[in-house]
Motif scaffolding. Structure first.
Motif, PDB file in Angstrom:
ATOM      1  N   LYS A  51      67.067  52.308  61.870  1.00  0.00           N
ATOM      2  CA  LYS A  51      67.870  53.305  60.708  1.00  0.00           C
ATOM      3  C   LYS A  51      69.224  53.437  61.421  1.00  0.00           C
ATOM      4  O   LYS A  51      69.276  53.352  62.584  1.00  0.00           O
ATOM      5  CB  LYS A  51      67.155  54.591  60.303  1.00  0.00           C
ATOM      6  N   ALA A  52      70.271  53.637  60.473  1.00  0.00           N
ATOM      7  CA  ALA A  52      71.588  53.705  61.079  1.00  0.00           C
ATOM      8  C   ALA A  52      72.135  55.149  60.655  1.00  0.00           C
ATOM      9  O   ALA A  52      71.682  55.615  59.529  1.00  0.00           O
ATOM     10  CB  ALA A  52      72.521  52.856  60.280  1.00  0.00           C
ATOM     11  N   LEU A  53      72.637  55.879  61.482  1.00  0.00           N
ATOM     12  CA  LEU A  53      73.056  57.196  61.483  1.00  0.00           C
ATOM     13  C   LEU A  53      74.535  56.808  60.982  1.00  0.00           C
ATOM     14  O   LEU A  53      75.415  56.577  61.773  1.00  0.00           O
ATOM     15  CB  LEU A  53      73.222  58.303  62.589  1.00  0.00           C
ATOM     16  N   ILE A  68      74.722  53.804  65.491  1.00  0.00           N
ATOM     17  CA  ILE A  68      75.509  54.786  64.891  1.00  0.00           C
ATOM     18  C   ILE A  68      77.031  54.390  64.666  1.00  0.00           C
ATOM     19  O   ILE A  68      77.295  53.578  65.159  1.00  0.00           O
ATOM     20  CB  ILE A  68      75.766  55.986  66.061  1.00  0.00           C
ATOM     21  N   SER A  69      77.277  54.623  63.172  1.00  0.00           N
ATOM     22  CA  SER A  69      78.570  53.866  62.775  1.00  0.00           C
ATOM     23  C   SER A  69      79.492  54.840  61.737  1.00  0.00           C
ATOM     24  O   SER A  69      78.928  55.678  61.308  1.00  0.00           O
ATOM     25  CB  SER A  69      77.956  52.556  61.876  1.00  0.00           C
ATOM     26  N   SER A  70      80.595  54.509  61.770  1.00  0.00           N
ATOM     27  CA  SER A  70      81.431  54.889  60.510  1.00  0.00           C
ATOM     28  C   SER A  70      82.585  53.959  60.475  1.00  0.00           C
ATOM     29  O   SER A  70      82.796  53.044  61.524  1.00  0.00           O
ATOM     30  CB  SER A  70      81.942  56.285  61.075  1.00  0.00           C
ATOM     31  N   LYS A  74      71.108  51.345  69.909  1.00  0.00           N
ATOM     32  CA  LYS A  74      71.715  50.195  70.694  1.00  0.00           C
ATOM     33  C   LYS A  74      73.098  49.937  70.835  1.00  0.00           C
ATOM     34  O   LYS A  74      73.628  49.310  71.744  1.00  0.00           O
ATOM     35  CB  LYS A  74      70.916  48.646  69.706  1.00  0.00           C
ATOM     36  N   TYR A  75      73.812  50.543  69.551  1.00  0.00           N
ATOM     37  CA  TYR A  75      75.145  50.348  69.920  1.00  0.00           C
ATOM     38  C   TYR A  75      75.846  51.465  69.028  1.00  0.00           C
ATOM     39  O   TYR A  75      75.098  51.856  67.932  1.00  0.00           O
ATOM     40  CB  TYR A  75      75.829  48.931  69.834  1.00  0.00           C
ATOM     41  N   ILE A  76      77.115  51.538  69.147  1.00  0.00           N
ATOM     42  CA  ILE A  76      78.241  52.398  68.171  1.00  0.00           C
ATOM     43  C   ILE A  76      79.028  51.687  67.769  1.00  0.00           C
ATOM     44  O   ILE A  76      79.853  50.907  68.446  1.00  0.00           O
ATOM     45  CB  ILE A  76      78.696  53.629  69.071  1.00  0.00           C
TER      46      ILE A  76
END
Length: 588
Positions: A141-143, A217-219, A297-299
């Motif tokens: 999932k992605a935050l 984690i993204s925005s 895994k990455y931002i």
């Protein structure tokens, strides 16, 4: 495209398709232009320029003029008002995208359609495929710190919302994120909640509930990720309490958000205690993300341009987790994908997808001949502008302004972005974003032009008139190294003004920037209070002397209205001559 969406997502297949497209980018560009012009041949705008069915690049560039948004604004307004005939596109435009706000706070309308959503998904899938080679995602999932605006109907009944909101609402977006095994961990009620603070709190809460499943984690912007974890520092104990008791904090008052969160929030003392211990063990919140989300895994987010100053803090939070810069696009559509995800964000490049639009590039070198900084790009000389060149005709090392023809009714549209060509992926260029040509002040989602700055200064200067004083000259700086970033306005005043009046002027400057993105960012403290710095008399003369010393003549000298970090000499002159400084209290 729609047929492909039905197939199971295969990253290697997506990469193969991208490689094939970019190996023959010139042919693909010709075919893309032909397709756009044929599909929209009945549009009044294209008929007006006498293409008469011609679809080749030469006829197109000789018949159809370069335009800015201002040129198309009356036509877009007709569409928004419900004009029954085809104005810009053959098929009706059903949705309008809104920019965050332009001059005097007026939001810019941009045509949006399903085809534009499809190109967005192609960009997402392409960059994900390359990321997935390096950082594979499995059932994650992605935050995602994403926020949708509430749509409204235009006079003609068209749905209008921000470009990102239009994408987030689409079924294609949700399906694509699911295919890429990174669906957002937050429910739609949180994403589209009416209160920014409450949505942010619940994004954090959802992330903690699913902490072991969070792999990305993204925005949209790096700034938003940093801001989110700064907020976490303040509310972490409350979040732990919610998880421990299974009861949502009373700070969440929006019924739809409370109902949605109630469905996923169950008492979990073990998880709450684990998070509590992790937070207490941290030193100055260093490696916070790494400790909270062990499987990330990455931002991911836009980390170039004005976002670069936030990378230091983001690295402080992320520890060893890689930072990956997101793709390159705008409210008007996408341009390129980051297909080199292992490069640090400061070195990020974007390979243009030759089938998502038709692209031209206006050379800038001839305009600012021997220019050593980007300020000259904002005030090009009066020479005749060079003719645009095609996608495959750009040169490595040169800077260009991007011109876009897209699938939603924009033809030879000047994007206002300056890019540098740093190489080629097969036969398509890889671009680095340099700056906005006409954008003066921007930190987050705010966009204030030279005109906005001028209007703000004029309004505040009226307060000086009561003391029979005036602003001799002015400039500005975006201070991105403070926390949070803020605007600095430099004034040279004709005489001694009282501190009381100058304080009023400072507040007035802050409150008269009416750009919607600026106002909302100030209200949530994503942008800090404006600072007014009063300069010694004669400071702007010293700046003029500096430019004359570099070879400029008096008649061609213009006071730089926004001094960027590349112009350290002028910044030094300004800072060395500050006699007073005031901080705005306009937003409390």
């Amino acid at each position: 495209m729609l047929e492909k969406m039905e197939k199971r997502f295969d990253p290697e297949e997506v990469i193969e398709e991208f490689e094939a497209l970019t190996k023959d980018a010139k042919r693909v560009q010709i075919e893309t232009l032909k397709k756009i012009l044929k599909e929209n041949g009945e549009a009044e705008y294209l008929k007006k320029w006498g293409l008469d069915g011609k679809t080749d690049p030469e006829s197109y560039s000789s018949c159809v003029p370069l335009v800015t948004h201002k040129d198309l604004e009356p036509l877009i307004q007709q569409i928004a008002n419900g004009a029954p005939h085809p104005i810009l596109t053959g098929k009706p435009i059903t949705t309008i995208s809104l920019s965050s706000g332009t001059t005097q706070g007026k939001r810019k309308f941009v045509p949006f359609n399903d085809e534009l959503t499809e190109t967005t998904m192609q960009i997402y899938r392409t960059s994900f495929a390359f990321r997935n080679r390096e950082y594979p995602i499995v059932n994650g999932k992605a935050l995602s710190f994403i926020y949708g605006s509430k749509p409204f109907k235009t006079n003609g009944g068209l749905l209008a919302g921000t470009a990102t909101s239009n994408v987030y609402r689409s079924e294609q977006f949700k399906k694509t994120m699911k295919e890429m095994q990174t669906p957002c961990c937050s429910p739609d009620e949180v994403i589209f909640g009416p209160d920014f603070h409450q949505s942010l709190y619940c994004h954090l809460l959802c992330g903690l509930i699913f902490r072991d499943e969070i792999q990305v984690i993204s925005s949209t912007f790096a700034h938003s990720i940093v801001h989110s974890f700064r907020s976490f520092e303040l509310v972490w104990e409350e979040l732990c309490s919610d998880i421990k008791t299974g009861t949502l904090s009373p700070r969440i008052t929006v019924p739809t958000i409370r109902n949605a969160m109630a469905k996923m929030l169950k008492p979990n003392p073990e998880l709450a205690n684990k998070i509590h211990e992790k937070c207490l063990s941290l030193s100055n919140w260093c490696r916070l993300i790494e400790e909270l989300f062990p499987n990330v895994k990455y931002i991911y987010g836009i980390m170039t341009g004005s976002m670069e100053p936030y990378l230091k803090k983001l690295r402080h939070y992320s520890g060893e987790i890689p930072l990956l810069s997101a793709d390159y696009g705008s409210s008007e559509g996408w341009i390129g994908a980051n297909v080199n995800p292992t490069r640090p964000p400061e070195m990020a490049t974007f390979a243009v997808l030759p089938n998502i639009g038709y692209f031209e590039f206006i050379p800038l070198r001839e305009i600012g001949a021997d220019s050593q900084d980007n300020n000259e790009l904002e005030s090009p000389s009066v020479r005749v502008e060079p003719r645009p060149v095609g996608l495959t005709d750009v040169r490595v090392g040169e800077e260009y302004e991007v011109v876009v023809t897209n699938v939603a009714g924009l033809y030879r549209y000047r994007l206002g972005d300056v890019v540098k060509v740093v190489g080629f992926h097969n036969s398509t260029p890889e671009l680095q974003f340099v700056c906005r040509r006409n954008l003066m002040l921007t930190i987050n989602i705010d966009k204030n032009t030279e005109k906005d700055l001028q209007l703000s200064v004029e309004a505040a200067a009226k307060l000086l008139a009561a003391e029979k004083l005036e602003v001799v000259d002015f400039t500005s700086q975006v201070d991105l190294y403070s926390d949070p970033g803020h605007y600095v306005i430099f004034w040279e005043v004709s005489g001694e003004a009282s501190d009381e009046v100058l304080k009023e002027c400072c507040n007035c400057l802050d409150s008269t920037f009416v750009d919607a993105g600026y106002v909302s960012s100030r209200k949530v403290q994503a942008i800090g209070p404006l600072e007014l710095k009063i300069l010694k008399r004669g400071t702007f003369q010293k700046i003029l002397d500096h430019y004359v010393g570099l070879g400029s003549t008096l008649n061609q000298f213009k006071t730089p209205r926004c001094v960027g970090p590349v112009n350290q000499m002028v910044l030094q002159i300004l800072c060395d001559n500050v006699v007073k400084s005031f901080i705005s209290s306009a937003f409390g």
